[in-house]
Scaffold this motif. Sequence first.
Motif, short mmCIF file in Angstrom:
data_model
loop_
_atom_site.label_atom_id
_atom_site.label_comp_id
_atom_site.label_asym_id
_atom_site.label_seq_id
_atom_site.Cartn_x
_atom_site.Cartn_y
_atom_site.Cartn_z
N VAL A 113 0.84 -1.19 0.00
CA VAL A 113 0.00 0.00 0.00
C VAL A 113 0.88 1.24 0.00
O VAL A 113 1.78 1.39 0.83
CB VAL A 113 -0.93 0.02 1.24
N LEU A 114 0.59 2.14 -0.92
CA LEU A 114 1.29 3.42 -1.01
C LEU A 114 0.43 4.50 -0.37
O LEU A 114 -0.75 4.64 -0.72
CB LEU A 114 1.55 3.77 -2.48
N VAL A 115 1.02 5.25 0.56
CA VAL A 115 0.31 6.35 1.21
C VAL A 115 1.11 7.63 0.96
O VAL A 115 2.14 7.86 1.58
CB VAL A 115 0.16 6.12 2.73
N PRO A 116 0.64 8.48 0.03
CA PRO A 116 1.30 9.77 -0.17
C PRO A 116 1.09 10.65 1.07
O PRO A 116 -0.01 10.69 1.63
CB PRO A 116 0.57 10.36 -1.37
N ALA A 120 -5.07 3.21 6.01
CA ALA A 120 -4.29 2.15 5.37
C ALA A 120 -3.85 1.11 6.40
O ALA A 120 -3.91 -0.09 6.14
CB ALA A 120 -3.07 2.74 4.65
N LEU A 121 -3.43 1.57 7.56
CA LEU A 121 -2.99 0.65 8.61
C LEU A 121 -4.15 -0.19 9.14
O LEU A 121 -3.98 -1.39 9.41
CB LEU A 121 -2.34 1.43 9.76
N SER A 122 -5.31 0.41 9.27
CA SER A 122 -6.45 -0.35 9.79
C SER A 122 -7.01 -1.32 8.76
O SER A 122 -7.45 -2.41 9.10
CB SER A 122 -7.56 0.59 10.28
N MET A 123 -6.96 -0.96 7.48
CA MET A 123 -7.49 -1.83 6.43
C MET A 123 -6.51 -2.94 6.03
O MET A 123 -6.92 -3.99 5.55
CB MET A 123 -7.85 -1.01 5.19
N HIS A 124 -5.22 -2.70 6.22
CA HIS A 124 -4.19 -3.66 5.81
C HIS A 124 -3.18 -3.85 6.94
O HIS A 124 -2.01 -3.47 6.79
CB HIS A 124 -3.49 -3.17 4.54
N PRO A 125 -3.60 -4.41 8.07
CA PRO A 125 -2.72 -4.51 9.24
C PRO A 125 -1.44 -5.31 9.00
O PRO A 125 -0.43 -5.06 9.63
CB PRO A 125 -3.59 -5.16 10.31
N GLY A 126 -1.45 -6.23 8.08
CA GLY A 126 -0.26 -7.01 7.79
C GLY A 126 0.41 -6.60 6.50
O GLY A 126 1.32 -7.27 6.02
N GLY A 127 -0.03 -5.47 5.94
CA GLY A 127 0.46 -5.05 4.64
C GLY A 127 1.82 -4.39 4.70
O GLY A 127 2.32 -4.02 5.75
N GLN A 128 2.40 -4.26 3.53
CA GLN A 128 3.64 -3.51 3.37
C GLN A 128 3.23 -2.07 3.07
O GLN A 128 2.55 -1.81 2.09
CB GLN A 128 4.47 -4.08 2.23
N ILE A 129 3.63 -1.15 3.93
CA ILE A 129 3.23 0.25 3.79
C ILE A 129 4.43 1.07 3.33
O ILE A 129 5.51 0.99 3.93
CB ILE A 129 2.71 0.83 5.13
N THR A 130 4.24 1.86 2.29
CA THR A 130 5.25 2.81 1.85
C THR A 130 4.64 4.20 1.95
O THR A 130 3.59 4.47 1.38
CB THR A 130 5.70 2.55 0.39
N VAL A 131 5.31 5.07 2.69
CA VAL A 131 4.89 6.46 2.83
C VAL A 131 5.76 7.28 1.88
O VAL A 131 6.98 7.28 1.98
CB VAL A 131 5.06 6.96 4.29
N VAL A 185 2.57 4.87 12.87
CA VAL A 185 2.79 3.46 12.56
C VAL A 185 3.30 2.68 13.77
O VAL A 185 2.87 1.55 14.01
CB VAL A 185 3.77 3.32 11.37
N ASP A 186 4.21 3.28 14.54
CA ASP A 186 4.80 2.59 15.69
C ASP A 186 3.76 2.16 16.70
O ASP A 186 3.92 1.14 17.37
CB ASP A 186 5.86 3.46 16.35
N ASP A 187 2.70 2.93 16.83
CA ASP A 187 1.63 2.57 17.76
C ASP A 187 1.00 1.24 17.39
O ASP A 187 0.41 0.57 18.22
CB ASP A 187 0.53 3.64 17.76
N ILE A 222 -3.34 2.46 -3.54
CA ILE A 222 -2.94 3.78 -3.05
C ILE A 222 -4.04 4.25 -2.11
O ILE A 222 -5.23 4.16 -2.43
CB ILE A 222 -2.79 4.79 -4.21
N VAL A 223 -3.64 4.74 -0.95
CA VAL A 223 -4.58 5.35 -0.01
C VAL A 223 -4.11 6.79 0.17
O VAL A 223 -3.01 7.04 0.66
CB VAL A 223 -4.62 4.60 1.35
N ILE A 224 -4.97 7.74 -0.24
CA ILE A 224 -4.57 9.15 -0.28
C ILE A 224 -5.61 10.02 0.43
O ILE A 224 -6.80 9.74 0.38
CB ILE A 224 -4.37 9.59 -1.75
N GLY A 225 -5.14 11.07 1.07
CA GLY A 225 -6.03 12.04 1.70
C GLY A 225 -6.70 12.91 0.65
O GLY A 225 -6.14 13.16 -0.42
N SER A 226 -7.90 13.38 0.95
CA SER A 226 -8.67 14.12 -0.04
C SER A 226 -8.20 15.56 -0.24
O SER A 226 -8.37 16.11 -1.31
CB SER A 226 -10.15 14.12 0.31
N HIS A 227 -7.63 16.17 0.77
CA HIS A 227 -7.21 17.57 0.64
C HIS A 227 -5.82 17.74 1.23
O HIS A 227 -5.63 17.48 2.40
CB HIS A 227 -8.15 18.52 1.38
#
Length: 140
Positions: free
Chosen positions: A5-8, A22-33, A74-76, A106-111
């Motif tokens: 999952v990519l999070v801009p 993204a963390l709640s929907m994909h708890p075991g996913g690979q996250i790239t910020v 993320v650490d939490d 991709i999980v992105i904020g709206s504004h």
Amino acid sequence: MTVHVLVPMDDSPMAKRALEHALSMHPGGQITVLHVIDYVEESYSARALIGAKELRERAEERADALFQEAAAIVDDRGVEFETATAVGDPAREIVAFAEKADVDQIVIGSHGRSPVSRILLGSVAETVTRRAPVPVTVVR
């Protein structure tokens, strides 16, 4: 199979919400910020007064601060994540990163931008949604 999952990330509250989502929907996913350094946001007069090198250093410091905020979120949750930066037009760079990095979503904020900038330049989230090669979740 692990979902990538990519999070801009910018300094907007919506970007932080997108990371939390993204963390709640994909708890075991690979996250790239990903933080995109957009020099268009800097005024030309600032570039002339301060200099390109100083602006670049400031942008890198802002990116580091954003990554520290992301790490706190993320650490939490005890999830590992990676960070990346790109320079250029945010929408273009986000889509290009997703294509190159084998991203699944991709999980992105709206504004993220100011209202005036959003009117002049268009919505990054909207452009990413239209051009992305993978599903996009826009968080409000």
